[in-house]
Motif scaffolding. Structure first.
Motif, PDB file in Angstrom:
ATOM      1  N   MET A   1     -31.584  47.978  52.626  1.00 48.06           N
ATOM      2  CA  MET A   1     -30.532  47.529  51.718  1.00 48.06           C
ATOM      3  C   MET A   1     -29.152  47.671  52.358  1.00 48.06           C
ATOM      4  SD  MET A   1     -31.802  46.197  49.100  1.00 48.06           S
ATOM      5  CE  MET A   1     -30.162  45.894  48.466  1.00 48.06           C
ATOM      6  N   LEU A   2     -28.953  48.719  53.143  1.00 49.20           N
ATOM      7  CA  LEU A   2     -27.681  48.883  53.839  1.00 49.20           C
ATOM      8  C   LEU A   2     -27.482  47.776  54.874  1.00 49.20           C
ATOM      9  CD1 LEU A   2     -27.733  52.767  54.298  1.00 49.20           C
ATOM     10  CD2 LEU A   2     -26.168  51.451  52.831  1.00 49.20           C
ATOM     11  N   GLU A   3     -28.552  47.379  55.530  1.00 51.47           N
ATOM     12  CA  GLU A   3     -28.466  46.265  56.478  1.00 51.47           C
ATOM     13  C   GLU A   3     -28.140  44.951  55.760  1.00 51.47           C
ATOM     14  OE1 GLU A   3     -29.383  45.937  60.338  1.00 51.47           O
ATOM     15  OE2 GLU A   3     -27.956  47.444  59.641  1.00 51.47           O
ATOM     16  N   ILE A   4     -28.713  44.774  54.570  1.00 49.02           N
ATOM     17  CA  ILE A   4     -28.388  43.582  53.777  1.00 49.02           C
ATOM     18  C   ILE A   4     -26.902  43.593  53.416  1.00 49.02           C
ATOM     19  CG2 ILE A   4     -28.722  42.487  51.514  1.00 49.02           C
ATOM     20  CD1 ILE A   4     -31.003  41.892  53.429  1.00 49.02           C
ATOM     21  N   ALA A   5     -26.406  44.742  52.964  1.00 47.33           N
ATOM     22  CA  ALA A   5     -24.998  44.843  52.603  1.00 47.33           C
ATOM     23  C   ALA A   5     -24.096  44.627  53.822  1.00 47.33           C
ATOM     24  CB  ALA A   5     -24.716  46.205  51.974  1.00 47.33           C
ATOM     25  N   ARG A   6     -24.534  45.111  54.957  1.00 50.14           N
ATOM     26  CA  ARG A   6     -23.771  44.898  56.196  1.00 50.14           C
ATOM     27  C   ARG A   6     -23.619  43.415  56.491  1.00 50.14           C
ATOM     28  NH1 ARG A   6     -25.982  46.926  62.135  1.00 50.14           N
ATOM     29  NH2 ARG A   6     -24.365  45.933  63.414  1.00 50.14           N
ATOM     30  N   ALA A   7     -24.692  42.655  56.247  1.00 56.43           N
ATOM     31  CA  ALA A   7     -24.662  41.217  56.519  1.00 56.43           C
ATOM     32  C   ALA A   7     -23.911  40.437  55.444  1.00 56.43           C
ATOM     33  CB  ALA A   7     -26.092  40.690  56.642  1.00 56.43           C
ATOM     34  N   VAL A   8     -24.133  40.811  54.177  1.00 56.98           N
ATOM     35  CA  VAL A   8     -23.560  40.055  53.056  1.00 56.98           C
ATOM     36  C   VAL A   8     -22.102  40.414  52.810  1.00 56.98           C
ATOM     37  CG1 VAL A   8     -23.723  39.759  50.536  1.00 56.98           C
ATOM     38  CG2 VAL A   8     -25.802  39.739  51.936  1.00 56.98           C
TER      39      VAL A   8
ATOM     40  N   SER B   1     -22.279  56.587  56.263  1.00 59.10           N
ATOM     41  CA  SER B   1     -22.096  56.145  57.654  1.00 59.10           C
ATOM     42  C   SER B   1     -21.881  54.632  57.710  1.00 59.10           C
ATOM     43  CB  SER B   1     -23.287  56.567  58.504  1.00 59.10           C
ATOM     44  OG  SER B   1     -24.452  55.841  58.173  1.00 59.10           O
ATOM     45  N   TYR B   2     -22.618  53.887  56.890  1.00 61.51           N
ATOM     46  CA  TYR B   2     -22.457  52.420  56.887  1.00 61.51           C
ATOM     47  C   TYR B   2     -21.102  52.023  56.301  1.00 61.51           C
ATOM     48  CZ  TYR B   2     -26.788  50.472  58.709  1.00 61.51           C
ATOM     49  OH  TYR B   2     -27.796  50.056  59.534  1.00 61.51           O
ATOM     50  N   ALA B   3     -20.664  52.726  55.263  1.00 60.55           N
ATOM     51  CA  ALA B   3     -19.349  52.425  54.696  1.00 60.55           C
ATOM     52  C   ALA B   3     -18.252  52.664  55.736  1.00 60.55           C
ATOM     53  CB  ALA B   3     -19.113  53.285  53.455  1.00 60.55           C
TER      54      ALA B   3
ATOM     55  N   PRO C   1     -17.258  48.778  50.583  1.00 57.08           N
ATOM     56  CA  PRO C   1     -16.993  49.779  49.538  1.00 57.08           C
ATOM     57  C   PRO C   1     -18.295  50.196  48.855  1.00 57.08           C
ATOM     58  CG  PRO C   1     -15.413  47.977  49.399  1.00 57.08           C
ATOM     59  CD  PRO C   1     -16.476  47.548  50.379  1.00 57.08           C
ATOM     60  N   THR C   2     -18.565  51.480  48.839  1.00 55.53           N
ATOM     61  CA  THR C   2     -19.869  51.975  48.377  1.00 55.53           C
ATOM     62  C   THR C   2     -19.690  53.150  47.422  1.00 55.53           C
ATOM     63  OG1 THR C   2     -20.884  51.345  50.498  1.00 55.53           O
ATOM     64  CG2 THR C   2     -22.087  52.941  49.128  1.00 55.53           C
TER      65      THR C   2
END
Length: 337
Positions: free
Chosen positions: A110-117, A165-167, A173-174
């Motif tokens: 899901m974090l990878e999806i958010a990174r892309a979207v 870490s992804y944010a 924004p998370t």
């Protein structure tokens, strides 16, 4: 707005999706329809959501990146709410691998999806279980969460850390929100309220762990959903902490990220909770008093001041109101089944 919500066939996901649809938003729901409990209940929730033209359902596992990418392509989401997970504190003792697959690998996907979207806001469900063995209450978001008592709690703590870490790295924004013993209509059959109501209705004994001395900060599902909906607009931004007296903001100094409790702030003892069920059903419980189970904590209690400072809202439904609403739903649902 366009939303991607995972876990829409689940208890909380169903209620959130229905609330968003009722407000005129578009919701793409993603759910694995796993057999952890009766799939017919999950199918019934999705069937109700499908009455809205604004709802689209994608069936797939969180571990299946291709399925998630398809859901994101269909949704084109402005906001992602990640609720899907392998739940069940005690189940994590018996089947830990399913928690690693869903809650660790699935959350990473899901974090990878958010990174892309790059949605305007990513919201992710955590749990009060991360507070583990903490003894000082009410639990504040800034408290240390270094002693999880179950693997379920450990996976959720890991999810919080991964999302930070992804944010930081990718600027999404998370907000992670920690639930406190959510209950209400369409609830899960493995949870205490459903089990108690079902057994008492059938004049079967109920297992009362911890000799009934446990306390829980019960949070009615509509209150929880209200908190989530209001947090959608409370996007964290570096350098913009909450300025409210007595509130410790968890806003990261290096990322648009924070964690927020969503709980009523009024712990209720297990025995008074059972007595409330007895009044609502008009039947006495046959109580099988048992010691504490592995992984159980004596009490949970949310400090809700950060939620209130961010949104102007705090959960307010009494346990009496909430249990009665669940009992009314249970009676109707079992009649129709």
């Amino acid at each position: 707005m366009r939303f991607l919500v995972t876990g829409t066939a689940g208890f909380i996901g169903y209620h959130l999706a229905q609330r968003l649809l009722d407000a005129g938003h578009f919701v793409t729901g993603f759910d694995g329809m796993t057999a952890y409990y009766d799939v017919r209940l999950k199918e019934a929730r999705h069937a109700l959501l499908a009455r809205s033209n604004g709802f689209k359902a994608i069936i797939g596992q969180l571990e299946d990146m291709a399925a998630l990418e398809k859901a994101a392509e269909v949704a084109q989401p402005e906001v992602i709410v990640h609720l899907a997970a392998q739940a069940g504190v005690r189940h994590s003792i018996e089947q830990p691998r399913s928690f690693a697959d869903s809650n660790l690998t699935g959350s990473f996907n899901m974090l990878e999806i958010a990174r892309a979207v790059k949605p305007a806001h990513l919201l992710m469900a955590s749990t009060s279980s991360v507070y583990g063995a903490n003894e000082i209450m009410p639990f504040q978001e800034a408290d240390r969460t270094d002693h999880p008592l179950t693997f379920y709690a450990a996976t959720k703590k890991a999810m919080e850390a991964m999302s930070h870490s992804y944010a930081h790295l990718f600027g999404v924004p998370t907000t992670c929100f920690r639930f406190f013993t959510v209950y209400g209509p369409w609830g899960r059959p493995d949870m205490a309220l459903f089990k108690f109501v079902d057994a008492i209705s059938k004049e079967q004994p109920i297992d009362v762990y911890g000799e009934g001395r446990l306390q829980r900060d019960f949070t009615y599902v509509s209150d929880l959903v209200e908190g989530i909906v209001r947090l959608i607009d409370a996007r964290p931004a570096i350098g913009s902490p909450v300025a409210a007296e007595g509130v410790s903001d968890t806003l990261s100094p290096v990322a648009p990220w924070r964690v927020v409790n969503v709980g009523g702030g009024e712990p209720v003892g297990l025995l008074p909770f059972i007595e409330t069920i007895e009044r609502c059903l008009g039947k006495p419980a046959i109580r099988n008093m048992l010691p504490m189970q592995p992984g159980d904590v004596p009490a949970t209690w949310a400090d809700h001041r950060l939620l209130e400072a961010l949104t102007g809202y705090r959960p307010r439904t009494s346990v009496e109101e909430g249990v009665r609403a669940f009992v009314d739903w249970y009676v109707d649902y079992t009649k129709a089944a």
